[in-house]
Scaffold this motif. Structure first.
Motif: not given
Length: 178
Positions: A127-140, A162-168
């Protein structure tokens, strides 16, 4: 040592009621104190419905970045504070003496004894990784140890946004309305 404790079933290493994290996320229902599917599913549901963010310690810097993004009033510059050398000194005051790595046999036994805890951990991590992807945060972070194939399927990896149309901002507003 830890291997003897696990393999010879010492009480502190073999208590069948070893249940750490799930009860806290599950709630106050008496069944939340019993290891099992019911408590696990209730904990997952509570994570989804009642928490803005549940992070994982191995990716603490990413947790801090998301907290700053979601709650800037409280977490402004939290990552720079965390990385400050003065702060780092405060966090490194304890050391494990004579630390040993458990044997593969001991690890397998622990995975079996704590299977619900591990399943919950990997769910929260996914779930955390999905949230990171949603906001364009790449792991370091460096890759963590792979989990044993005999346990649970591999989690989703965080690679690209993630390519998501929804506004953050709309998504965050919806979270706050819960």
């Amino acid at each position: 040592d830890i291997n003897v404790c696990i393999l010879e079933n010492y009480p502190e290493c073999s208590n069948p009621r070893l249940f750490y994290i799930i009860p806290y996320f599950c709630g106050q229902h008496p069944r939340c104190r019993e290891p099992g599917e019911w408590a696990l599913e209730r904990a997952k549901l509570n994570v989804n419905e009642n928490f803005l963010l549940v992070g994982i310690l191995e990716e603490l810097e990413d947790v801090l970045l998301l907290l700053e993004r979601f709650l800037p009033h409280y977490f402004k510059d939290v990552l720079s504070i965390y990385k400050n050398p003065e702060h780092r000194k405060l966090g490194n005051l304890t050391v494990t003496v004579k630390k040993t790595v458990p044997s593969p046999e001991a690890i397998q036994i622990l995975y079996q004894r704590m299977r619900y805890e591990y399943e919950f951990y990997y769910y929260v991590k996914e779930q955390f990784h999905l949230l990171k992807r949603k906001f364009g945060l790449k792991s370091h972070i460096r890759k963590s140890r792979p989990r044993p194939e005999f346990f649970i399927p591999s989690p989703l990896e965080t690679e690209e946004p993630m390519d998501d149309e929804e506004d953050d901002e709309k998504w965050l507003e919806d979270i706050y309305k819960r």
